[in-house]
Scaffold this motif. Structure first.
Motif, PDB file in Angstrom:
ATOM      1  N   THR A 138       0.853  -1.185   0.000  1.00 24.09           N
ATOM      2  CA  THR A 138       0.000   0.000   0.000  1.00 24.09           C
ATOM      3  C   THR A 138       0.891   1.237   0.000  1.00 24.09           C
ATOM      4  O   THR A 138       2.066   1.162   0.360  1.00 24.09           O
ATOM      5  N   LEU A 139       0.324   2.365  -0.395  1.00 23.94           N
ATOM      6  CA  LEU A 139       1.076   3.615  -0.484  1.00 23.94           C
ATOM      7  C   LEU A 139       0.467   4.654   0.450  1.00 23.94           C
ATOM      8  O   LEU A 139      -0.758   4.715   0.591  1.00 23.94           O
ATOM      9  N   THR A 140       1.327   5.460   1.058  1.00 25.01           N
ATOM     10  CA  THR A 140       0.828   6.599   1.821  1.00 25.01           C
ATOM     11  C   THR A 140       0.366   7.663   0.829  1.00 25.01           C
ATOM     12  O   THR A 140       0.659   7.589  -0.373  1.00 25.01           O
ATOM     13  N   GLU A 141      -0.318   8.669   1.336  1.00 26.86           N
ATOM     14  CA  GLU A 141      -0.762   9.765   0.479  1.00 26.86           C
ATOM     15  C   GLU A 141       0.436  10.464  -0.161  1.00 26.86           C
ATOM     16  O   GLU A 141       0.418  10.800  -1.352  1.00 26.86           O
ATOM     17  N   ASN A 142       1.504  10.673   0.627  1.00 25.57           N
ATOM     18  CA  ASN A 142       2.717  11.309   0.076  1.00 25.57           C
ATOM     19  C   ASN A 142       3.310  10.467  -1.045  1.00 25.57           C
ATOM     20  O   ASN A 142       3.705  11.004  -2.086  1.00 25.57           O
ATOM     21  N   LYS A 155       3.852  -4.479   3.368  1.00 19.95           N
ATOM     22  CA  LYS A 155       4.533  -3.203   3.609  1.00 19.95           C
ATOM     23  C   LYS A 155       3.705  -2.002   3.140  1.00 19.95           C
ATOM     24  O   LYS A 155       2.809  -2.117   2.324  1.00 19.95           O
ATOM     25  N   ILE A 156       4.080  -0.845   3.698  1.00 17.28           N
ATOM     26  CA  ILE A 156       3.540   0.451   3.287  1.00 17.28           C
ATOM     27  C   ILE A 156       4.709   1.256   2.728  1.00 17.28           C
ATOM     28  O   ILE A 156       5.749   1.361   3.374  1.00 17.28           O
ATOM     29  N   LEU A 157       4.526   1.813   1.539  1.00 17.57           N
ATOM     30  CA  LEU A 157       5.553   2.653   0.919  1.00 17.57           C
ATOM     31  C   LEU A 157       5.251   4.112   1.223  1.00 17.57           C
ATOM     32  O   LEU A 157       4.140   4.591   0.980  1.00 17.57           O
ATOM     33  N   ASP A 158       6.237   4.800   1.785  1.00 17.95           N
ATOM     34  CA  ASP A 158       6.128   6.230   2.033  1.00 17.95           C
ATOM     35  C   ASP A 158       7.202   6.917   1.203  1.00 17.95           C
ATOM     36  O   ASP A 158       8.184   6.289   0.794  1.00 17.95           O
ATOM     37  N   ALA A 159       7.029   8.200   0.953  1.00 18.79           N
ATOM     38  CA  ALA A 159       8.005   8.950   0.164  1.00 18.79           C
ATOM     39  C   ALA A 159       8.006  10.400   0.619  1.00 18.79           C
ATOM     40  O   ALA A 159       7.009  10.910   1.118  1.00 18.79           O
ATOM     41  N   ALA A 160       9.146  11.034   0.432  1.00 20.00           N
ATOM     42  CA  ALA A 160       9.303  12.450   0.749  1.00 20.00           C
ATOM     43  C   ALA A 160      10.346  13.031  -0.195  1.00 20.00           C
ATOM     44  O   ALA A 160      11.147  12.300  -0.775  1.00 20.00           O
ATOM     45  N   VAL A 161      10.319  14.336  -0.325  1.00 19.14           N
ATOM     46  CA  VAL A 161      11.313  15.044  -1.134  1.00 19.14           C
ATOM     47  C   VAL A 161      12.177  15.839  -0.165  1.00 19.14           C
ATOM     48  O   VAL A 161      11.666  16.629   0.637  1.00 19.14           O
ATOM     49  N   ASP A 162      13.504  15.611  -0.219  1.00 16.67           N
ATOM     50  CA  ASP A 162      14.400  16.329   0.695  1.00 16.67           C
ATOM     51  C   ASP A 162      14.623  17.760   0.185  1.00 16.67           C
ATOM     52  O   ASP A 162      14.179  18.113  -0.913  1.00 16.67           O
ATOM     53  N   LEU A 216      10.003   2.213   3.788  1.00 14.44           N
ATOM     54  CA  LEU A 216       9.028   1.134   3.952  1.00 14.44           C
ATOM     55  C   LEU A 216       8.677   0.967   5.418  1.00 14.44           C
ATOM     56  O   LEU A 216       9.541   1.094   6.291  1.00 14.44           O
ATOM     57  N   GLY A 217       7.421   0.669   5.681  1.00 15.13           N
ATOM     58  CA  GLY A 217       6.965   0.356   7.015  1.00 15.13           C
ATOM     59  C   GLY A 217       6.050  -0.862   6.947  1.00 15.13           C
ATOM     60  O   GLY A 217       5.643  -1.277   5.860  1.00 15.13           O
ATOM     61  N   LEU A 218       5.748  -1.422   8.096  1.00 13.25           N
ATOM     62  CA  LEU A 218       4.851  -2.571   8.147  1.00 13.25           C
ATOM     63  C   LEU A 218       3.401  -2.103   8.189  1.00 13.25           C
ATOM     64  O   LEU A 218       3.088  -1.106   8.865  1.00 13.25           O
TER      65      LEU A 218
END
Length: 92
Positions: A3-7, A72-79, A88-90
């Protein structure tokens, strides 16, 4: 299934909707080893890929990555420099 986070959904959509890319474009996650994954832009899935679509974002997973990321849950951010970082998180 991954699954993916909103980000993550927003960032994946932004990457895969760049001018000149086909509508089928998405990110592809492949397994490099038992503990290492690679992320790259892809025009379309490869044979055997699992397709994850969420909130307009498309991720293609090779067979091994699909198993590795099933819970897993995929999260992402822009530095601050503009580099995209994935985490990745559970699920749970």
């Amino acid at each position: 299934m991954l699954t993916l986070t909103e980000n993550a959904s927003t960032i994946v959509k932004d990457i895969s909707s760049q001018p000149g890319l086909p509508e089928s474009a998405g990110l592809r996650i492949t397994s490099e080893s038992e503990s290492e994954l690679a992320v790259s832009a892809a025009d379309q899935p490869q044979p055997g890929d699992q397709v994850v679509e969420q909130a307009g974002a498309t991720i293609y997973l090779d067979e091994t990555a699909a198993v590795m990321l099933d819970d897993k849950i995929l999260d992402a951010a822009v530095d601050p420099t503009g580099k995209v970082e994935f985490a990745l998180g559970l699920q749970g």
